[in-house]
Design a protein around this motif. Structure first.
Motif, PDB file in Angstrom:
ATOM      1  N   VAL A  44    -100.763 -69.778   1.735  1.00 19.53           N
ATOM      2  CA  VAL A  44    -100.997 -68.766   2.760  1.00 19.53           C
ATOM      3  C   VAL A  44    -102.484 -68.702   3.100  1.00 19.53           C
ATOM      4  N   LYS A  45    -102.761 -68.091   4.242  1.00 19.01           N
ATOM      5  CA  LYS A  45    -104.141 -67.914   4.686  1.00 19.01           C
ATOM      6  C   LYS A  45    -104.381 -66.433   4.980  1.00 19.01           C
ATOM      7  N   SER A  46    -105.620 -66.017   4.767  1.00 19.16           N
ATOM      8  CA  SER A  46    -105.966 -64.622   5.035  1.00 19.16           C
ATOM      9  C   SER A  46    -107.424 -64.561   5.462  1.00 19.16           C
ATOM     10  N   ASN A  47    -107.729 -63.653   6.385  1.00 24.74           N
ATOM     11  CA  ASN A  47    -109.115 -63.471   6.794  1.00 24.74           C
ATOM     12  C   ASN A  47    -109.801 -62.337   6.039  1.00 24.74           C
ATOM     13  N   VAL A  48    -109.097 -61.775   5.020  1.00 27.29           N
ATOM     14  CA  VAL A  48    -109.712 -60.752   4.167  1.00 27.29           C
ATOM     15  C   VAL A  48    -109.008 -60.765   2.809  1.00 27.29           C
ATOM     16  N   VAL A  49    -109.782 -60.673   1.747  1.00 23.31           N
ATOM     17  CA  VAL A  49    -109.254 -60.533   0.398  1.00 23.31           C
ATOM     18  C   VAL A  49    -109.968 -59.345  -0.241  1.00 23.31           C
ATOM     19  N   VAL A  50    -109.214 -58.413  -0.791  1.00 24.47           N
ATOM     20  CA  VAL A  50    -109.816 -57.190  -1.323  1.00 24.47           C
ATOM     21  C   VAL A  50    -109.172 -56.839  -2.647  1.00 24.47           C
ATOM     22  N   ASN A  51    -109.952 -56.296  -3.561  1.00 26.42           N
ATOM     23  CA  ASN A  51    -109.425 -55.980  -4.888  1.00 26.42           C
ATOM     24  C   ASN A  51    -109.031 -54.510  -5.016  1.00 26.42           C
ATOM     25  N   ASN A  52    -108.361 -54.004  -3.999  1.00 31.70           N
ATOM     26  CA  ASN A  52    -107.874 -52.628  -4.061  1.00 31.70           C
ATOM     27  C   ASN A  52    -106.592 -52.534  -3.257  1.00 31.70           C
ATOM     28  N   SER A  53    -105.504 -52.148  -3.909  1.00 33.51           N
ATOM     29  CA  SER A  53    -104.193 -52.126  -3.256  1.00 33.51           C
ATOM     30  C   SER A  53    -104.121 -51.119  -2.126  1.00 33.51           C
ATOM     31  N   GLU A  54    -104.827 -50.015  -2.253  1.00 34.14           N
ATOM     32  CA  GLU A  54    -104.791 -49.012  -1.190  1.00 34.14           C
ATOM     33  C   GLU A  54    -105.448 -49.528   0.081  1.00 34.14           C
ATOM     34  N   VAL A  55    -106.508 -50.308  -0.076  1.00 28.29           N
ATOM     35  CA  VAL A  55    -107.157 -50.889   1.097  1.00 28.29           C
ATOM     36  C   VAL A  55    -106.229 -51.904   1.749  1.00 28.29           C
ATOM     37  N   VAL A  56    -105.565 -52.722   0.932  1.00 23.61           N
ATOM     38  CA  VAL A  56    -104.585 -53.669   1.489  1.00 23.61           C
ATOM     39  C   VAL A  56    -103.518 -52.912   2.262  1.00 23.61           C
ATOM     40  N   ARG A  57    -103.014 -51.828   1.685  1.00 23.86           N
ATOM     41  CA  ARG A  57    -102.001 -51.017   2.379  1.00 23.86           C
ATOM     42  C   ARG A  57    -102.520 -50.502   3.715  1.00 23.86           C
ATOM     43  N   ASP A  58    -103.753 -50.009   3.740  1.00 26.67           N
ATOM     44  CA  ASP A  58    -104.309 -49.477   4.983  1.00 26.67           C
ATOM     45  C   ASP A  58    -104.467 -50.571   6.036  1.00 26.67           C
ATOM     46  N   LEU A  59    -104.845 -51.774   5.592  1.00 30.65           N
ATOM     47  CA  LEU A  59    -104.965 -52.882   6.537  1.00 30.65           C
ATOM     48  C   LEU A  59    -103.601 -53.289   7.090  1.00 30.65           C
ATOM     49  N   LEU A  60    -102.582 -53.225   6.252  1.00 31.67           N
ATOM     50  CA  LEU A  60    -101.223 -53.509   6.714  1.00 31.67           C
ATOM     51  C   LEU A  60    -100.788 -52.478   7.749  1.00 31.67           C
ATOM     52  N   LEU A  61    -101.069 -51.213   7.467  1.00 30.13           N
ATOM     53  CA  LEU A  61    -100.698 -50.159   8.413  1.00 30.13           C
ATOM     54  C   LEU A  61    -101.419 -50.329   9.754  1.00 30.13           C
ATOM     55  N   ALA A  62    -102.598 -50.943   9.689  1.00 31.63           N
ATOM     56  CA  ALA A  62    -103.350 -51.198  10.922  1.00 31.63           C
ATOM     57  C   ALA A  62    -102.843 -52.436  11.660  1.00 31.63           C
ATOM     58  N   GLY A  63    -101.816 -53.111  11.107  1.00 33.90           N
ATOM     59  CA  GLY A  63    -101.214 -54.255  11.765  1.00 33.90           C
ATOM     60  C   GLY A  63    -101.966 -55.552  11.592  1.00 33.90           C
ATOM     61  N   LEU A  64    -102.733 -55.674  10.485  1.00 35.11           N
ATOM     62  CA  LEU A  64    -103.561 -56.858  10.315  1.00 35.11           C
ATOM     63  C   LEU A  64    -102.775 -58.073   9.841  1.00 35.11           C
ATOM     64  N   GLY A  65    -101.596 -57.862   9.257  1.00 35.03           N
ATOM     65  CA  GLY A  65    -100.833 -59.015   8.797  1.00 35.03           C
ATOM     66  C   GLY A  65     -99.698 -58.619   7.873  1.00 35.03           C
ATOM     67  N   ILE A  66     -99.285 -59.575   7.027  1.00 37.61           N
ATOM     68  CA  ILE A  66     -98.227 -59.363   6.046  1.00 37.61           C
ATOM     69  C   ILE A  66     -98.871 -59.222   4.670  1.00 37.61           C
ATOM     70  N   GLY A  67     -98.375 -58.283   3.873  1.00 38.25           N
ATOM     71  CA  GLY A  67     -99.019 -58.014   2.592  1.00 38.25           C
ATOM     72  C   GLY A  67     -98.135 -58.253   1.388  1.00 38.25           C
ATOM     73  N   LEU A  68     -98.773 -58.641   0.299  1.00 37.96           N
ATOM     74  CA  LEU A  68     -98.130 -58.745  -1.009  1.00 37.96           C
ATOM     75  C   LEU A  68     -98.895 -57.800  -1.916  1.00 37.96           C
ATOM     76  N   VAL A  69     -98.265 -56.682  -2.264  1.00 38.86           N
ATOM     77  CA  VAL A  69     -99.011 -55.609  -2.913  1.00 38.86           C
ATOM     78  C   VAL A  69     -98.111 -54.886  -3.899  1.00 38.86           C
ATOM     79  N   TRP A  70     -98.735 -54.195  -4.866  1.00 44.50           N
ATOM     80  CA  TRP A  70     -97.963 -53.445  -5.861  1.00 44.50           C
ATOM     81  C   TRP A  70     -97.040 -52.432  -5.198  1.00 44.50           C
ATOM     82  N   ASN A  71     -95.843 -52.291  -5.765  1.00 43.91           N
ATOM     83  CA  ASN A  71     -94.864 -51.390  -5.161  1.00 43.91           C
ATOM     84  C   ASN A  71     -95.352 -49.947  -5.089  1.00 43.91           C
TER      85      ASN A  71
END
Length: 308
Positions: free
Chosen positions: A219-246
């Motif tokens: 897979v490819k990503s234009n952002v990698v972050v070490n915080n699940s909440e930030v990943v969730r917020d980016l997903l909510l903003a429509g940035l892509g598909i996420g693999l994150v803790w339930n």
């Protein structure tokens, strides 16, 4: 003159203080569970080692010498301090009290642990909880933590570990992102911006399992972050598909803001699927530590929705 080390004479000093306090060898012996001759030998030994006469003794009376009075005034304070210290230490062993230092990852601490803290402190009001949230490796020895809460595949060998709750990864995306897009197999992910918790050195391969079958996709990503909440917020903003803790996205999936993908496939993440309590091995686990671990095991086990 020979240098005197007070630590060599602590027990004899304690006997001396008790003799003075009880006004006699016999009464001191009874109070300390010793024989009168043992008490006498202790006092004689102390006087010999110090090179001082501490007590004037006759068959009828006993009194302090000047040197004995000076020593008693200081030694009595020290013995009282030792007694008080022993009582305080015994109190820490007998009941859950004192400072409890705990560390957890940021998102797990905020979403899973923090809601339980009021109940825990209400149950154990003599414990002072010091919680530090860190998204990095913590050395229990060097940093002085009593308990570390971590999601890991294999706990370190040098610590004791107790499984607290299962966790799993969720593959999801925002409703708006999925408009006019279909994700039917893991291979379809290769054409999307794929966000996940972690660091680039963990690699860009996502793995999935289904009934003995395994799928791997780069897979490819234009952002990698070490915080699940930030990943969730980016997903909510429509940035892509996420693999994150339930536990970071369960609420958003439940209210429809995020949509789970490939439900028949189970993502295999780099950190394992169990949350552990980790602590250093010790002969007697302090009550404050034991009740905290038992409390988390009880309460987190009672919330199965976080596992699915």
């Amino acid at each position: 003159m020979e240098t005197i080390n007070p630590l060599d004479h602590l027990s004899d000093l304690a006997v001396f203080v008790r003799v003075v306090d009880t006004q006699g060898f016999s009464s001191a012996a009874r109070a300390m569970g010793l024989t009168k001759s043992a008490v006498s030998k202790r006092i004689n030994r102390l006087e010999k080692q110090l090179g001082l006469r501490l007590l004037q003794r006759t068959t009828r009376a006993m009194s302090l010498t000047e040197a004995g009075r000076v020593l008693y005034e200081r030694a009595a304070q020290g013995v009282a301090l030792l007694d008080e210290s022993a009582r305080l230490a015994a109190g820490l062993i007998e009941a859950p009290r004192g400072i409890l230092r705990v560390t957890a990852s940021v998102t797990f601490g905020k979403l899973c642990l923090a809601p339980l803290i009021p109940e825990f402190l209400a149950r154990y009001p003599e414990i002072e909880l010091q919680l530090t949230l860190l998204d990095r490796f913590v050395d229990l020895v060097e940093e002085g933590y009593d308990v570390a809460l971590r999601l890991t595949r294999t706990p370190p060998e040098q610590v004791v570990a107790k499984a607290l709750m299962p966790v799993r990864y969720r593959l999801c995306a925002a409703v708006d992102y999925l408009k006019n897009r279909k994700i039917e197999t893991p291979a379809d992910l290769a054409g999307h911006n794929c966000l996940h918790y972690g660091l680039r050195e963990l690699g860009s391969e996502w793995r999935f399992q289904r009934a003995g079958e395994e799928a791997r996709v780069q897979v490819k990503s234009n952002v990698v972050v070490n915080n699940s909440e930030v990943v969730r917020d980016l997903l909510l903003a429509g940035l892509g598909i996420g693999l994150v803790w339930n536990y970071a996205v369960d609420r958003e999936i439940a209210d429809g803001r995020l949509v789970p993908l490939l439900p028949e496939w189970s993502p295999v993440g780099p950190f394992g699927q169990t949350a552990y309590a980790l602590w250093l091995p010790q002969t007697h686990l302090p009550p404050k530590t034991r009740v905290f671990i038992d409390f988390l095991a009880e309460r987190l086990r009672e919330t199965p929705e976080r596992a699915g």
